[in-house]
Write a protein that holds these residues in place. Structure first.
Motif, PDB file in Angstrom:
ATOM      1  N   ALA A  46      39.589  38.295  57.067  1.00 34.20           N
ATOM      2  CA  ALA A  46      39.774  39.719  57.389  1.00 34.20           C
ATOM      3  C   ALA A  46      41.240  40.137  57.527  1.00 34.20           C
ATOM      4  N   PRO A  47      42.087  39.367  58.206  1.00 32.80           N
ATOM      5  CA  PRO A  47      43.484  39.803  58.333  1.00 32.80           C
ATOM      6  C   PRO A  47      44.289  39.711  57.032  1.00 32.80           C
ATOM      7  N   HIS A  48      43.738  39.082  56.033  1.00 31.43           N
ATOM      8  CA  HIS A  48      44.475  38.815  54.797  1.00 31.43           C
ATOM      9  C   HIS A  48      43.912  39.658  53.658  1.00 31.43           C
ATOM     10  N   THR A  49      44.146  40.944  53.726  1.00 32.13           N
ATOM     11  CA  THR A  49      43.582  41.867  52.743  1.00 32.13           C
ATOM     12  C   THR A  49      44.118  41.615  51.337  1.00 32.13           C
ATOM     13  N   GLU A  50      45.263  40.959  51.233  1.00 29.16           N
ATOM     14  CA  GLU A  50      45.849  40.668  49.918  1.00 29.16           C
ATOM     15  C   GLU A  50      45.218  39.442  49.248  1.00 29.16           C
ATOM     16  N   LEU A  51      44.405  38.712  49.983  1.00 23.38           N
ATOM     17  CA  LEU A  51      43.798  37.483  49.481  1.00 23.38           C
ATOM     18  C   LEU A  51      42.745  37.789  48.425  1.00 23.38           C
ATOM     19  N   LYS A  52      42.869  37.150  47.279  1.00 19.90           N
ATOM     20  CA  LYS A  52      41.856  37.285  46.234  1.00 19.90           C
ATOM     21  C   LYS A  52      40.770  36.251  46.512  1.00 19.90           C
ATOM     22  N   HIS A  53      39.548  36.715  46.745  1.00 20.47           N
ATOM     23  CA  HIS A  53      38.417  35.857  47.101  1.00 20.47           C
ATOM     24  C   HIS A  53      37.341  36.061  46.040  1.00 20.47           C
ATOM     25  N   ILE A  54      37.058  35.001  45.297  1.00 20.75           N
ATOM     26  CA  ILE A  54      36.079  35.070  44.219  1.00 20.75           C
ATOM     27  C   ILE A  54      34.893  34.190  44.580  1.00 20.75           C
ATOM     28  N   LYS A  55      33.717  34.795  44.707  1.00 17.97           N
ATOM     29  CA  LYS A  55      32.495  34.059  45.018  1.00 17.97           C
ATOM     30  C   LYS A  55      31.739  33.807  43.720  1.00 17.97           C
ATOM     31  N   VAL A  56      31.509  32.526  43.432  1.00 15.10           N
ATOM     32  CA  VAL A  56      30.899  32.136  42.172  1.00 15.10           C
ATOM     33  C   VAL A  56      29.613  31.366  42.445  1.00 15.10           C
ATOM     34  N   GLU A  57      28.531  31.806  41.807  1.00 13.83           N
ATOM     35  CA  GLU A  57      27.274  31.073  41.915  1.00 13.83           C
ATOM     36  C   GLU A  57      27.418  29.726  41.216  1.00 13.83           C
ATOM     37  N   ASP A  58      26.987  28.689  41.904  1.00 17.70           N
ATOM     38  CA  ASP A  58      27.097  27.342  41.367  1.00 17.70           C
ATOM     39  C   ASP A  58      25.711  26.751  41.198  1.00 17.70           C
ATOM     40  N   GLY A  59      25.619  25.706  40.427  1.00 16.34           N
ATOM     41  CA  GLY A  59      24.340  25.030  40.212  1.00 16.34           C
ATOM     42  C   GLY A  59      24.340  24.299  38.894  1.00 16.34           C
ATOM     43  N   PRO A  60      23.188  23.759  38.519  1.00 17.73           N
ATOM     44  CA  PRO A  60      23.085  23.013  37.263  1.00 17.73           C
ATOM     45  C   PRO A  60      23.540  23.858  36.073  1.00 17.73           C
ATOM     46  N   GLY A  61      24.332  23.245  35.225  1.00 18.15           N
ATOM     47  CA  GLY A  61      24.811  23.935  34.039  1.00 18.15           C
ATOM     48  C   GLY A  61      26.013  24.827  34.275  1.00 18.15           C
ATOM     49  N   ARG A  62      26.493  24.905  35.505  1.00 24.15           N
ATOM     50  CA  ARG A  62      27.658  25.745  35.818  1.00 24.15           C
ATOM     51  C   ARG A  62      28.911  24.872  35.718  1.00 24.15           C
ATOM     52  N   ARG A  63      29.645  25.059  34.652  1.00 20.47           N
ATOM     53  CA  ARG A  63      30.780  24.188  34.353  1.00 20.47           C
ATOM     54  C   ARG A  63      31.959  24.352  35.302  1.00 20.47           C
ATOM     55  N   LEU A  64      32.178  25.558  35.804  1.00 23.97           N
ATOM     56  CA  LEU A  64      33.352  25.773  36.652  1.00 23.97           C
ATOM     57  C   LEU A  64      33.280  24.915  37.913  1.00 23.97           C
ATOM     58  N   GLY A  65      32.131  24.901  38.559  1.00 18.80           N
ATOM     59  CA  GLY A  65      31.973  24.072  39.753  1.00 18.80           C
ATOM     60  C   GLY A  65      32.170  22.602  39.461  1.00 18.80           C
ATOM     61  N   ARG A  66      31.679  22.152  38.315  1.00 18.16           N
ATOM     62  CA  ARG A  66      31.856  20.742  37.952  1.00 18.16           C
ATOM     63  C   ARG A  66      33.327  20.432  37.723  1.00 18.16           C
ATOM     64  N   SER A  67      34.075  21.390  37.146  1.00 16.89           N
ATOM     65  CA  SER A  67      35.490  21.147  36.882  1.00 16.89           C
ATOM     66  C   SER A  67      36.293  20.975  38.171  1.00 16.89           C
ATOM     67  N   PHE A  68      35.769  21.533  39.278  1.00 16.64           N
ATOM     68  CA  PHE A  68      36.402  21.364  40.597  1.00 16.64           C
ATOM     69  C   PHE A  68      35.720  20.263  41.417  1.00 16.64           C
ATOM     70  N   ARG A  69      34.775  19.539  40.807  1.00 13.42           N
ATOM     71  CA  ARG A  69      34.051  18.454  41.472  1.00 13.42           C
ATOM     72  C   ARG A  69      33.318  18.928  42.740  1.00 13.42           C
ATOM     73  N   VAL A  70      32.713  20.108  42.659  1.00 16.50           N
ATOM     74  CA  VAL A  70      31.950  20.654  43.778  1.00 16.50           C
ATOM     75  C   VAL A  70      30.650  19.872  43.919  1.00 16.50           C
ATOM     76  N   LYS A  71      30.387  19.403  45.133  1.00 16.90           N
ATOM     77  CA  LYS A  71      29.168  18.628  45.390  1.00 16.90           C
ATOM     78  C   LYS A  71      28.275  19.307  46.436  1.00 16.90           C
ATOM     79  N   LEU A  72      28.873  20.014  47.394  1.00 18.29           N
ATOM     80  CA  LEU A  72      28.125  20.673  48.469  1.00 18.29           C
ATOM     81  C   LEU A  72      28.497  22.145  48.513  1.00 18.29           C
ATOM     82  N   TRP A  73      27.573  22.947  49.004  1.00 18.01           N
ATOM     83  CA  TRP A  73      27.819  24.392  49.147  1.00 18.01           C
ATOM     84  C   TRP A  73      27.875  24.777  50.610  1.00 18.01           C
ATOM     85  N   PRO A  74      28.632  25.764  50.965  1.00 20.78           N
ATOM     86  CA  PRO A  74      29.682  26.342  50.142  1.00 20.78           C
ATOM     87  C   PRO A  74      30.920  25.446  50.119  1.00 20.78           C
ATOM     88  N   THR A  75      31.595  25.475  49.019  1.00 25.15           N
ATOM     89  CA  THR A  75      32.903  24.831  48.893  1.00 25.15           C
ATOM     90  C   THR A  75      33.899  25.917  48.557  1.00 25.15           C
TER      91      THR A  75
END
Length: 107
Positions: A46-75
């Motif tokens: 909240a105090p960081h209004t300049e922060l770019k926050h992108i929420k991305v749905e992850d799951g099977p077949g989602r390459r972006l999460g795999r490229s960051f080695r995401v294993k648990l949600w939320p990461t």
């Protein structure tokens, strides 16, 4: 702050080239851990209004999460000029989020 995770995501190349500070949050709207984490995330960001926050749905077949080695949600992956500086997995309070924000220069 949006409660929904976007079904379309930027490419890894776009994120790697992104200037400034950005947080990519991987999860799903139906995930209980993701739902519980929303209040601490919103409070920390909240105090960081300049922060770019992108929420991305992850799951099977989602390459972006795999490229960051995401294993648990939320990461949450904290990037500065396209480079990962910090990561928080399943935040339950603001402490780990504050540390990550400090690591990217927003502390």
């Amino acid at each position: 702050m949006s409660q929904d995770y976007a079904t379309t995501a930027p490419t890894r190349e776009e994120l790697d080239a992104m200037p400034g500070i950005c947080v990519i949050e991987f999860g799903t709207s139906w995930c209980g851990h993701c739902q519980r984490a929303q209040a601490p995330i919103a409070a920390a960001f909240a105090p960081h209004t300049e922060l770019k926050h992108i929420k991305v749905e992850d799951g099977p077949g989602r390459r972006l999460g795999r490229s960051f080695r995401v294993k648990l949600w939320p990461t949450l992956v904290f990037l500065r000029d396209g480079e990962e500086v910090a990561r928080v997995v399943r935040p339950t309070d603001g402490a780990a989020l504050a540390d990550a924000l400090a690591a990217v220069g927003l502390g």
